[in-house]
Design a protein around this motif. Structure first.
Motif, PDB file in Angstrom:
ATOM      1  N   PHE A 109      -9.197   5.462 -13.989  1.00  0.00           N
ATOM      2  CA  PHE A 109      -8.040   4.951 -13.265  1.00  0.00           C
ATOM      3  C   PHE A 109      -8.340   3.544 -12.786  1.00  0.00           C
ATOM      4  CE2 PHE A 109      -5.873   3.884  -9.334  1.00  0.00           C
ATOM      5  CZ  PHE A 109      -4.556   3.954  -9.777  1.00  0.00           C
ATOM      6  N   LEU A 110      -7.461   2.603 -13.129  1.00  0.00           N
ATOM      7  CA  LEU A 110      -7.624   1.202 -12.757  1.00  0.00           C
ATOM      8  C   LEU A 110      -6.484   0.804 -11.832  1.00  0.00           C
ATOM      9  CD1 LEU A 110      -9.278   1.605 -15.408  1.00  0.00           C
ATOM     10  CD2 LEU A 110      -8.606  -0.714 -16.073  1.00  0.00           C
ATOM     11  N   LEU A 111      -6.820   0.397 -10.623  1.00  0.00           N
ATOM     12  CA  LEU A 111      -5.809  -0.088  -9.687  1.00  0.00           C
ATOM     13  C   LEU A 111      -5.660  -1.584  -9.876  1.00  0.00           C
ATOM     14  CD1 LEU A 111      -3.924   0.634  -7.250  1.00  0.00           C
ATOM     15  CD2 LEU A 111      -5.788  -0.176  -5.793  1.00  0.00           C
ATOM     16  N   SER A 112      -4.652  -2.000 -10.638  1.00  0.00           N
ATOM     17  CA  SER A 112      -4.400  -3.432 -10.786  1.00  0.00           C
ATOM     18  C   SER A 112      -3.783  -3.993  -9.514  1.00  0.00           C
ATOM     19  CB  SER A 112      -3.477  -3.678 -11.984  1.00  0.00           C
ATOM     20  OG  SER A 112      -3.318  -5.060 -12.224  1.00  0.00           O
ATOM     21  N   LYS A 113      -2.916  -3.193  -8.876  1.00  0.00           N
ATOM     22  CA  LYS A 113      -2.255  -3.608  -7.637  1.00  0.00           C
ATOM     23  C   LYS A 113      -3.260  -3.470  -6.487  1.00  0.00           C
ATOM     24  CE  LYS A 113       1.975  -2.320  -5.078  1.00  0.00           C
ATOM     25  NZ  LYS A 113       2.741  -3.576  -5.085  1.00  0.00           N
ATOM     26  N   GLY A 114      -4.296  -4.316  -6.518  1.00  0.00           N
ATOM     27  CA  GLY A 114      -5.422  -4.138  -5.619  1.00  0.00           C
ATOM     28  C   GLY A 114      -5.279  -4.804  -4.267  1.00  0.00           C
ATOM     29  N   HIS A 115      -4.234  -5.607  -4.078  1.00  0.00           N
ATOM     30  CA  HIS A 115      -3.994  -6.166  -2.750  1.00  0.00           C
ATOM     31  C   HIS A 115      -3.320  -5.081  -1.909  1.00  0.00           C
ATOM     32  CE1 HIS A 115      -0.683  -6.995  -5.455  1.00  0.00           C
ATOM     33  NE2 HIS A 115       0.151  -6.980  -4.437  1.00  0.00           N
ATOM     34  N   GLY A 116      -3.797  -4.863  -0.731  1.00  0.00           N
ATOM     35  CA  GLY A 116      -3.291  -3.773   0.087  1.00  0.00           C
ATOM     36  C   GLY A 116      -3.751  -2.422  -0.434  1.00  0.00           C
ATOM     37  N   ALA A 168       0.821  -1.209   0.000  1.00  0.00           N
ATOM     38  CA  ALA A 168       0.000   0.000   0.000  1.00  0.00           C
ATOM     39  C   ALA A 168       0.852   1.255   0.000  1.00  0.00           C
ATOM     40  CB  ALA A 168      -0.931  -0.007   1.203  1.00  0.00           C
ATOM     41  N   THR A 169       1.787   1.345   0.932  1.00  0.00           N
ATOM     42  CA  THR A 169       2.541   2.591   1.075  1.00  0.00           C
ATOM     43  C   THR A 169       3.432   2.860  -0.140  1.00  0.00           C
ATOM     44  OG1 THR A 169       4.245   1.414   2.347  1.00  0.00           O
ATOM     45  CG2 THR A 169       2.511   2.544   3.588  1.00  0.00           C
ATOM     46  N   SER A 170       3.836   1.837  -0.850  1.00  0.00           N
ATOM     47  CA  SER A 170       4.667   2.061  -2.034  1.00  0.00           C
ATOM     48  C   SER A 170       3.896   2.754  -3.148  1.00  0.00           C
ATOM     49  CB  SER A 170       5.232   0.730  -2.539  1.00  0.00           C
ATOM     50  OG  SER A 170       4.206  -0.134  -2.980  1.00  0.00           O
ATOM     51  N   THR A 171       2.576   2.709  -3.104  1.00  0.00           N
ATOM     52  CA  THR A 171       1.756   3.340  -4.146  1.00  0.00           C
ATOM     53  C   THR A 171       1.298   4.744  -3.775  1.00  0.00           C
ATOM     54  OG1 THR A 171      -0.383   2.542  -3.286  1.00  0.00           O
ATOM     55  CG2 THR A 171       0.842   1.053  -4.737  1.00  0.00           C
ATOM     56  N   LEU A 172       1.484   5.146  -2.530  1.00  0.00           N
ATOM     57  CA  LEU A 172       0.825   6.350  -2.012  1.00  0.00           C
ATOM     58  C   LEU A 172       1.180   7.607  -2.797  1.00  0.00           C
ATOM     59  CD1 LEU A 172      -0.960   7.757   0.059  1.00  0.00           C
ATOM     60  CD2 LEU A 172       1.011   7.824   1.610  1.00  0.00           C
ATOM     61  N   ASP A 173       2.450   7.835  -3.061  1.00  0.00           N
ATOM     62  CA  ASP A 173       2.853   9.085  -3.703  1.00  0.00           C
ATOM     63  C   ASP A 173       2.358   9.164  -5.144  1.00  0.00           C
ATOM     64  OD1 ASP A 173       4.827  10.454  -1.647  1.00  0.00           O
ATOM     65  OD2 ASP A 173       5.217   8.311  -1.613  1.00  0.00           O
ATOM     66  N   ALA A 174       2.472   8.069  -5.870  1.00  0.00           N
ATOM     67  CA  ALA A 174       1.976   8.065  -7.249  1.00  0.00           C
ATOM     68  C   ALA A 174       0.470   8.295  -7.287  1.00  0.00           C
ATOM     69  CB  ALA A 174       2.330   6.747  -7.930  1.00  0.00           C
ATOM     70  N   LEU A 175      -0.265   7.643  -6.398  1.00  0.00           N
ATOM     71  CA  LEU A 175      -1.711   7.836  -6.343  1.00  0.00           C
ATOM     72  C   LEU A 175      -2.063   9.280  -6.009  1.00  0.00           C
ATOM     73  CD1 LEU A 175      -2.743   4.580  -4.451  1.00  0.00           C
ATOM     74  CD2 LEU A 175      -3.431   5.198  -6.772  1.00  0.00           C
ATOM     75  N   TRP A 176      -1.334   9.853  -5.048  1.00  0.00           N
ATOM     76  CA  TRP A 176      -1.641  11.228  -4.661  1.00  0.00           C
ATOM     77  C   TRP A 176      -1.461  12.186  -5.828  1.00  0.00           C
ATOM     78  CZ3 TRP A 176      -4.107  13.650  -0.929  1.00  0.00           C
ATOM     79  CH2 TRP A 176      -4.025  15.050  -0.912  1.00  0.00           C
ATOM     80  N   VAL A 177      -0.332  12.074  -6.522  1.00  0.00           N
ATOM     81  CA  VAL A 177      -0.067  12.987  -7.641  1.00  0.00           C
ATOM     82  C   VAL A 177      -1.105  12.807  -8.742  1.00  0.00           C
ATOM     83  CG1 VAL A 177       1.596  13.613  -9.435  1.00  0.00           C
ATOM     84  CG2 VAL A 177       2.387  13.154  -7.107  1.00  0.00           C
ATOM     85  N   LEU A 178      -1.462  11.578  -9.029  1.00  0.00           N
ATOM     86  CA  LEU A 178      -2.469  11.329 -10.053  1.00  0.00           C
ATOM     87  C   LEU A 178      -3.794  11.999  -9.706  1.00  0.00           C
ATOM     88  CD1 LEU A 178      -1.852   7.580 -10.989  1.00  0.00           C
ATOM     89  CD2 LEU A 178      -1.650   9.548 -12.521  1.00  0.00           C
ATOM     90  N   TYR A 179      -4.306  11.733  -8.511  1.00  0.00           N
ATOM     91  CA  TYR A 179      -5.625  12.247  -8.154  1.00  0.00           C
ATOM     92  C   TYR A 179      -5.613  13.737  -7.860  1.00  0.00           C
ATOM     93  CZ  TYR A 179      -8.258   7.940  -8.299  1.00  0.00           C
ATOM     94  OH  TYR A 179      -8.919   6.823  -8.750  1.00  0.00           O
ATOM     95  N   ASP A 180      -4.503  14.252  -7.393  1.00  0.00           N
ATOM     96  CA  ASP A 180      -4.464  15.658  -7.021  1.00  0.00           C
ATOM     97  C   ASP A 180      -4.154  16.575  -8.198  1.00  0.00           C
ATOM     98  OD1 ASP A 180      -4.798  17.307  -4.619  1.00  0.00           O
ATOM     99  OD2 ASP A 180      -2.752  17.975  -5.029  1.00  0.00           O
TER     100      ASP A 180
END
Length: 233
Positions: A62-69, A32-44
């Protein structure tokens, strides 16, 4: 469940607090935490979708393939007003809409049910083709995958097709947290480049570098951004 009372905080400094509201899936904390910064920049700053346009035909997907965690994903969605943050504390509970894998029928803003490795990129390719068939050439499709997912044959077939097909609407973010079983330095970028994609490799914690990579022009080619990260503790 749909929540119409959400209020957005829109402050990255609030992410640790929102993430801390979700417990019970600590083994997937690094995922989960490894995706946080990329997700934030995308949505913000990048994705053209809001709670009010989440069903609009012209929205970005936006499709989250990395859906575990998915804890970071849920925190970012809550921060941007897709649902109220009060739902976060129920994460993973029997009666909660926020499951250990995202469910598109339960969570506002979620485009696909995910978590099984290797599904998101093929779905993203299909989404672009579906948009094209409807004459919708402006909406962009973004998919976030993990480095270990590239061990799956379905991803290989999707990336091998997208480049020669010139799927310019397709954007893939690969979170490289060194979890792949069969990897070599620079191998992810080389793989996409060989298949005809426009590619950038960046520090996955650097918001300005991520933004620049996400918004760089790539006429006639799909775009892949490899975000290299060390999991947060």
């Amino acid at each position: 469940m749909r929540n119409s009372t959400a209020t957005a905080s829109r402050d990255y400094r609030d992410m640790n607090r929102l993430m801390s509201l979700m417990t019970g899936d600590e083994k997937h904390g690094p995922a989960a935490t490894s995706t946080l910064d990329a997700l934030w920049v995308l949505y913000d700053r990048v994705l053209r979708v809001t709670p009010g346009t989440a069903d609009a035909p012209g929205r970005d997907r936006f499709l989250l393939s990395k859906g575990h965690g998915p804890m970071a994903y849920y925190a970012v969605l809550a921060a941007h007003g897709f649902f109220g943050e009060e739902l976060l504390s129920g994460f993973g509970a029997y009666d909660s809409s926020l499951g250990h894998h995202p469910d598109r029928t339960l969570v506002p803003g979620v485009e696909i049910g995910s978590g099984s490795l290797g599904h998101g990129l093929p779905l993203a390719v299909g989404s672009v083709l579906g948009l094209r068939a409807q004459g919708l050439t402006d909406p962009r499709v973004w998919v976030l995958i993990g480095d270990a997912e590239l061990d799956e044959g379905s991803n290989h077939e999707a990336l091998a097709y997208a480049g020669p097909a010139g799927l310019e609407q397709l954007h893939t973010v690969v979170i490289d947290n060194a979890s792949a079983s069969h990897a070599w330095p620079g191998g992810i970028a080389a793989r996409f480049e060989a298949a005809g994609w426009s590619v950038a490799s960046v520090d996955g914690r650097d918001h300005e570098a991520l933004y620049a990579a996400f918004t760089a022009p790539h006429p006639g080619q799909p775009r892949a951004v490899v975000a290299r990260v060390a999991p947060k503790s």
